[in-house]
Structures are given as C-alpha cells and as structure tokens.
Design a protein around this motif. Structure first.
Motif, PDB file in Angstrom:
ATOM      1  N   ARG A 219       0.845  -1.195   0.000  1.00 52.31           N
ATOM      2  CA  ARG A 219       0.000   0.000   0.000  1.00 52.31           C
ATOM      3  C   ARG A 219       0.880   1.245   0.000  1.00 52.31           C
ATOM      4  NH1 ARG A 219      -0.836   2.587   5.064  1.00 52.31           N
ATOM      5  NH2 ARG A 219       0.197   1.530   6.806  1.00 52.31           N
ATOM      6  N   PHE A 220       0.280   2.363  -0.330  1.00 46.18           N
ATOM      7  CA  PHE A 220       0.923   3.671  -0.225  1.00 46.18           C
ATOM      8  C   PHE A 220       0.364   4.386   1.002  1.00 46.18           C
ATOM      9  CE2 PHE A 220       1.148   3.033  -4.910  1.00 46.18           C
ATOM     10  CZ  PHE A 220       2.523   3.119  -5.054  1.00 46.18           C
ATOM     11  N   SER A 221       1.219   5.078   1.713  1.00 44.44           N
ATOM     12  CA  SER A 221       0.745   5.893   2.831  1.00 44.44           C
ATOM     13  C   SER A 221       0.032   7.130   2.310  1.00 44.44           C
ATOM     14  CB  SER A 221       1.932   6.321   3.704  1.00 44.44           C
ATOM     15  OG  SER A 221       2.672   7.351   3.047  1.00 44.44           O
ATOM     16  N   GLU A 222      -0.465   7.960   3.229  1.00 47.63           N
ATOM     17  CA  GLU A 222      -1.006   9.254   2.836  1.00 47.63           C
ATOM     18  C   GLU A 222       0.096  10.099   2.180  1.00 47.63           C
ATOM     19  OE1 GLU A 222      -1.391   7.905   5.767  1.00 47.63           O
ATOM     20  OE2 GLU A 222      -3.549   7.775   6.169  1.00 47.63           O
ATOM     21  N   LEU A 223      -0.315  10.946   1.256  1.00 47.93           N
ATOM     22  CA  LEU A 223       0.581  11.957   0.702  1.00 47.93           C
ATOM     23  C   LEU A 223       0.671  13.094   1.720  1.00 47.93           C
ATOM     24  CD1 LEU A 223       2.071  13.331  -1.769  1.00 47.93           C
ATOM     25  CD2 LEU A 223      -0.163  14.304  -2.346  1.00 47.93           C
ATOM     26  N   VAL A 224       1.875  13.399   2.187  1.00 46.79           N
ATOM     27  CA  VAL A 224       2.058  14.424   3.214  1.00 46.79           C
ATOM     28  C   VAL A 224       3.172  15.376   2.779  1.00 46.79           C
ATOM     29  CG1 VAL A 224       2.573  14.873   5.633  1.00 46.79           C
ATOM     30  CG2 VAL A 224       1.413  12.773   4.998  1.00 46.79           C
ATOM     31  N   GLY A 225       2.961  16.656   3.004  1.00 47.67           N
ATOM     32  CA  GLY A 225       3.989  17.629   2.660  1.00 47.67           C
ATOM     33  C   GLY A 225       3.560  19.037   2.991  1.00 47.67           C
ATOM     34  N   ALA A 226       4.219  19.997   2.364  1.00 42.59           N
ATOM     35  CA  ALA A 226       3.942  21.402   2.671  1.00 42.59           C
ATOM     36  C   ALA A 226       4.428  22.294   1.543  1.00 42.59           C
ATOM     37  CB  ALA A 226       4.634  21.803   3.978  1.00 42.59           C
ATOM     38  N   LYS A 274      -1.994  17.186   2.340  1.00 37.13           N
ATOM     39  CA  LYS A 274      -2.321  15.821   2.749  1.00 37.13           C
ATOM     40  C   LYS A 274      -3.307  15.212   1.767  1.00 37.13           C
ATOM     41  CE  LYS A 274      -3.922  12.857   6.498  1.00 37.13           C
ATOM     42  NZ  LYS A 274      -4.459  12.774   7.873  1.00 37.13           N
ATOM     43  N   GLY A 275      -2.957  14.036   1.270  1.00 35.49           N
ATOM     44  CA  GLY A 275      -3.829  13.286   0.370  1.00 35.49           C
ATOM     45  C   GLY A 275      -4.031  11.878   0.885  1.00 35.49           C
ATOM     46  N   LYS A 276      -5.085  11.241   0.451  1.00 35.07           N
ATOM     47  CA  LYS A 276      -5.485   9.934   0.953  1.00 35.07           C
ATOM     48  C   LYS A 276      -4.504   8.850   0.509  1.00 35.07           C
ATOM     49  CE  LYS A 276      -9.609   6.957   1.075  1.00 35.07           C
ATOM     50  NZ  LYS A 276      -9.812   7.045   2.520  1.00 35.07           N
ATOM     51  N   GLY A 277      -4.232   7.885   1.397  1.00 34.42           N
ATOM     52  CA  GLY A 277      -3.418   6.727   1.046  1.00 34.42           C
ATOM     53  C   GLY A 277      -4.274   5.623   0.453  1.00 34.42           C
ATOM     54  N   HIS A 278      -3.663   4.746  -0.350  1.00 38.26           N
ATOM     55  CA  HIS A 278      -4.421   3.683  -1.006  1.00 38.26           C
ATOM     56  C   HIS A 278      -3.701   2.353  -0.901  1.00 38.26           C
ATOM     57  CE1 HIS A 278      -7.413   6.376  -2.642  1.00 38.26           C
ATOM     58  NE2 HIS A 278      -6.479   7.127  -3.179  1.00 38.26           N
ATOM     59  N   GLY A 279      -4.482   1.293  -0.818  1.00 39.01           N
ATOM     60  CA  GLY A 279      -3.938  -0.047  -0.722  1.00 39.01           C
ATOM     61  C   GLY A 279      -4.512  -0.978  -1.758  1.00 39.01           C
ATOM     62  N   TYR A 280      -4.714  -2.223  -1.378  1.00 38.49           N
ATOM     63  CA  TYR A 280      -5.114  -3.312  -2.272  1.00 38.49           C
ATOM     64  C   TYR A 280      -6.297  -2.922  -3.167  1.00 38.49           C
ATOM     65  CZ  TYR A 280      -6.601  -8.034  -3.635  1.00 38.49           C
ATOM     66  OH  TYR A 280      -6.957  -9.165  -4.337  1.00 38.49           O
ATOM     67  N   LEU A 281      -6.140  -3.200  -4.454  1.00 38.83           N
ATOM     68  CA  LEU A 281      -7.111  -2.919  -5.514  1.00 38.83           C
ATOM     69  C   LEU A 281      -7.263  -1.435  -5.819  1.00 38.83           C
ATOM     70  CD1 LEU A 281     -10.010  -5.460  -4.735  1.00 38.83           C
ATOM     71  CD2 LEU A 281      -8.089  -5.710  -6.335  1.00 38.83           C
ATOM     72  N   ARG A 282      -6.622  -0.555  -5.041  1.00 44.94           N
ATOM     73  CA  ARG A 282      -6.751   0.877  -5.282  1.00 44.94           C
ATOM     74  C   ARG A 282      -5.383   1.550  -5.357  1.00 44.94           C
ATOM     75  NH1 ARG A 282     -11.960   2.202  -4.583  1.00 44.94           N
ATOM     76  NH2 ARG A 282     -11.442   4.404  -4.605  1.00 44.94           N
ATOM     77  N   MET A 283      -4.344   0.741  -5.572  1.00 50.48           N
ATOM     78  CA  MET A 283      -2.982   1.281  -5.568  1.00 50.48           C
ATOM     79  C   MET A 283      -2.788   2.378  -6.614  1.00 50.48           C
ATOM     80  SD  MET A 283      -0.915  -0.318  -3.309  1.00 50.48           S
ATOM     81  CE  MET A 283       0.725  -0.584  -3.970  1.00 50.48           C
TER      82      MET A 283
END
Length: 565
Positions: A219-226, A274-283
């Motif tokens: 899976r991918f974590s949340e997108l985080v930054g500034a 901040k953006g949503k993280g995605h895992g299985y079937l939604r990578m």
C-alpha cells in the motif's frame, strides 16, 4: 650551486607529479621490464556507458580482448579522481572522490594493497575477459579516470592510453523529473493555488522482482507535505530524517510528520499538504490535495511511504514553483523513484527490522545492487519503471499589490491573474476543482450561514458543501474516481474566504482566524468514489458556486454536451 638548484628542481617536479597523477606501481608481480603501449588487443570498458556516468550508480567495468586468440594472466583496474583547489587554501589541491572499485567475483578478483581504490587478479591463469564493479561517486565530484594494466606474462604488459584508460564525467543533463533550480529572488506578485495529485504505479506487473507475495499487503501511505519558504526543510537528500519522516518511511504512518509540519505553519510553512493513502485494488487510484503558494513560500516538499519496505518512500524535496521570470509554474508531471530514509538497513520490501546505527543520511535507494535479495539487483535507474507520478497544476492566482504596480490603464490578466472572466455577463467557463467564483450582486438579505456542528464555538466553520460528482474515467460501466467538498471559517456569522484579497469582505480577516483553528479544521475534504456510468452519456452536472462571505450556498444546473471517455 647548480647541483643544489638541480636537486631542488627535481624535488619540485616529484611533488607536482605526486599531486597531479596520484599514480601507483601497477607493474605485474615479478616483472623487471617496462610497460608497452597498448596495441589494441585488450580494451577497458564500462558496460552501458560512453563518456558520462550517473552519480551513485553501480556499473560493471570489464577488460575484454578484441581478437580471437589473445589471453592475459594478470591485471589491475583502478579509479582515480580529479583534483581541485581547496576553497580554504587555493594553493593546496584536494582529491575528489572517484567512487569505489570492488571485486565482482572473489575467485577472479581481489582488492590490491599496492594501489588505492584498485583490484587485481586472484589467480594468474590465462583469461580472455574479467569484470569488476565500480560504484560511481556522489554528485559534484566531476570526472573520474579508470585505468587498466593488462599483462600477458611478466615480460609483456600494457598500461595507460586508449583503449586501457577511460575518462568519465558526471552526467549533468536534466531529466524530466529533476526539480528546477531554486529561485532565491522570487518576486512574483500573485499568490497561487495548486492542485497536487499522486498516482501510484508500484505493482507486481511493473516491479515484479521480489514484490510482496500477498497482493493485499502493499500500500501507499497518505501523501504528506507542505508549501514552504527556502528557510524550511521537511526532508532533503544528504540530511538526516526527522522522527516524523522516520515513522512515515518505516511504518507508513503520517501522524508524527503532520504534527511536525503543523508546528511550523506561519514559521516557514504556508500550507500543509495531505492526500489519501491507497492499498489493495486501489494502488493506482489518484490522491488529491490543494495548497497555496506565494513569493515567500514558493517551494513544496512531499513524501509518500511504500509499505512494506525497510524505510523507503517517494517524493520531491524543495521543488521550485516560481520561475526565474517570476511566473508560476503552470503544470508539471514528475516521475517518482524510491528514497532511503537512512534509518533501517533492510535490503528488500519485506526485510526484518534492522535499525541503522548511527542513522544514515537520506539518499536514493541503492540501485544496481549486487545483492540478489534486493529488488534492484543489477537494475540501473534508467531502466527502472517509476513507482509513482506526481502532478502539479496551477488552479488560479490571486492578485496582490506589488511595489512596482501595473500602470493604471493596463488591463489585468484573465483568470490566472486574478479575474474569473464573468464580468462580461456571459456564462463563465467550467470552473476547475478548486476555482472560486466571486459574486458582486445582491443575493437577497445576505443570510448568515449555518455552523458545522463538528466545529467548536471558538473555531466556527460553515457546513460542508455538497459533494462534487464522482470524477474519473468510465471503464466497464463504472467510475472509479474522486469526489470533493469545501467549507470555510466563519467570522461574526459570515464565511471567510481565506487568503483571497479579491473579495473585499475578506480583507483583514486572514489574521482574525486563530492559528489553532487553521491548523485543526480542514477546509477541503476529498475521497475516492465509485459510481455506475455509461461510455457515452449526456451529463447533467451540478456546478457548485463556492460561498462568498456573507451569502448562502447556491447551485445551478448545466447541461454539458455529450462526452465520451
């Protein structure tokens, strides 16, 4: 006297030769003869390279024969760096890093004690080829000279000159995903609003080597930054990872990094991303967010962790949005490759936890690894498929007063320079996901808006607007996409358009909204969605007009022409 002078001269020549050549004795063991000039029967080459190298990449260096009969018994391969004046003492020369030469097979090659950064034969048996590794130096070390000595026996041996000497220089070309040079003199007048999206590519099909066995695990974590100023550093190659980045990279948990960013809002940080993280079937489902930038905060840094992994993540660091011409970047798509946070020494995605002590600097994950347990075994960066893509898109700009203002008679730029293009009475173009349309006419009493019950009395916000339609491609009768909604802070019962100087009602309210409220209550919300769809449909789309201060929510319907995915 002449003898003394001559002696001094010889000493000087010896010192100069020692400084500039950094040569060592590569004479074959047992030889009492001088080397011969290369006759072209043996060649030194770096597989896949001609004249330039990519910093920190692992290359194969080999000696091969050019005919069908020649054989050699002994060899030495060395890497020598350039020299440069010491910045603290220009009269003194310092030696630049040449990378590292190492044996590929211990049965054929070994390190030699006679020469620095060199390998030689293990056994003096006849051979027609030999190969070793060369790890290129870090960026900034200029050119490297690779030298080979080849001996047929103690009496016949060759060194120096083509084709047994190669000079390779750092590849300074700029690929598409290299960040622009930082503009320390950014003086763009307008503030900007950007949409940022991350799309994952990492999968069993694109990166099959040692991909986790269970498909539901990656899976991918949340997108985080500034978005931030030049004085702020969230993460940067060559620096140590903060505790927040360590937790993100090792555990795909963004909470600690978010806290670190929030603590710097107003002190080097303009907007947290901040953006949503995605895992299985939604990578491969995109994650969206938005942020603001201005002439002080014109850089962005973001990170997305790969899970499972030792401490690997994707992202960009200190990416410049303000061009040298002092205009905002319109749009850019970036290919993302893994970074190593330097906190765990695991070699593969599912390696056991091996803390790195002392902590290492952030750097690229080792490519062209000689370790077969690495997913990057003998894989060059140039042959590696991206793990994700980051897309930046300028949504709109907000006009600000500049010290050198535009002439009074000059017409302001269309939308992108602050205008929404609606003053001429015609129907404006379809607004982008985040575009704000300002209304100037009476809307019937300026009714106060309703407070969101999820917010406190100290930090009131409007209720969330309606969700947008599910946006995305229509495939096999289903949309697998993204929808969004917005809300605003409230002052005295009226909605406040943050950071928008175009709206007179909003003037002076930016500082009125407490910092605590800005940091703890989101204005934008988005999530993945799925809906039924048809390949060719007539779309009746509800277009939301974001609230203007002092007015209620309104919407209107617009029939769009037939569209096809």
């Amino acid at each position: 006297m002449s003898i003394l002078n001559s002696g001094k001269f010889l000493i000087v020549i010896f010192i100069i030769e020692e400084i500039f050549s950094f040569r060592c004795d590569r004479r074959p063991y047992g030889s009492i003869t001088q080397s011969s000039a290369p006759d072209g029967r043996y060649r030194l080459e770096v597989v896949g390279l001609d004249k330039t190298y990519i910093p920190e990449q692992l290359y194969t260096v080999q000696i091969t024969r050019t005919d069908e009969d020649s054989l050699f018994t002994m060899f030495t391969i060395s890497a020598e760096g350039d020299t440069t004046p010491d910045p603290r003492n220009p009269r003194r020369l310092i030696l630049l890093d040449a990378g590292q030469v190492s044996p590929m097979d211990q049965t054929t090659a070994r390190y030699t004690v006679r020469c620095p950064n060199s390998v030689e034969q293990t056994i003096s048996s006849p051979k027609d080829t030999v190969a070793v590794y060369w790890q290129a130096p870090m960026s900034g070390n200029g050119c490297v000279t690779l030298r080979a000595m080849v001996a047929e026996n103690e009496a016949v041996w060759f060194e120096d000159g083509a084709p047994l000497t190669l000079r390779l220089c750092e590849d300074l070309s700029q690929p598409d995903d290299i960040a622009p040079v930082i503009n320390n003199e950014c003086s763009v007048c307008e503030e900007a609003k950007y949409e940022i999206s991350f799309t994952g590519i990492w999968s069993r099909n694109t990166h099959p080597t040692l991909y986790p066995e269970n498909d539901w695990v990656p899976r991918f974590s949340e997108l985080v930054g500034a978005s931030h100023s030049t004085e702020y550093n969230l993460w940067m190659p060559g620096s140590l990872a903060s505790e927040g980045l360590k937790v993100l990279a090792e555990y795909a948990n963004s909470s600690a990094l978010e806290i670190e960013i929030r603590e710097k809002i107003g002190d080097g940080v303009r907007t947290m991303i901040k953006g949503k993280g995605h895992g299985y079937l939604r990578m491969s489902t995109p994650s969206y967010s938005s942020f603001r930038a201005d002439k002080v905060n014109h850089l962005i840094t973001v990170a997305v962790a790969l899970s499972p992994s030792p401490d690997w993540f994707l992202g960009v660091s200190r990416f410049e949005l303000c061009s040298e011409e002092n205009t905002w970047l319109e749009e850019r798509e970036l290919n993302l490759y893994p970074w190593d946070a330097g906190t765990d020494s695991g070699i593969s995605y599912e390696s056991v936890n091996i803390p790195t002590y002392p902590q290492d600097n952030i750097n690229r994950v080792a490519m062209s690894s000689p370790d077969k347990n690495s997913p990057f075994f003998e894989t060059d960066m140039k042959d590696l498929h991206p793990f994700g893509k980051l897309n930046l898109k300028l949504v709109r700009t907000y006009q600000r007063e500049c010290e050198d203002t535009t002439d009074a008679g000059e017409t302001p730029a269309p939308d992108g320079g602050g205008s929404d293009g609606a003053e001429d009475g015609n129907e404006p173009e379809e607004p982008s996901r985040y575009q704000t349309q300002h209304t100037t006419g009476d809307r019937g009493g300026e009714a106060p808006v309703v407070r969101d019950p999820e917010t406190s009395e100290d930090c009131p916000m409007t209720q969330w607007a309606e969700w947008s339609i599910c946006e995305g491609p229509c495939k096999d009768g289903r949309v697998d996409g993204y929808k969004w909604r917005e809300r605003y802070h409230m002052i005295n019962g009226k909605a406040v358009e943050k950071y928008d100087p175009n709206n007179p009602d909003a003037e002076g309210t930016e500082d009125t909204v407490p910092e605590y409220c800005k940091n703890n209550y989101e204005e934008f919300d988005g999530e993945s969605c799925e809906e039924d769809c048809e390949e060719t449909v007539t779309v009746e789309r509800r277009v939301m007009t974001p609230i203007a201060p002092g007015h209620g929510w309104t919407s209107k319907r617009r029939d769009l022409p037939k569209v096809k995915n």
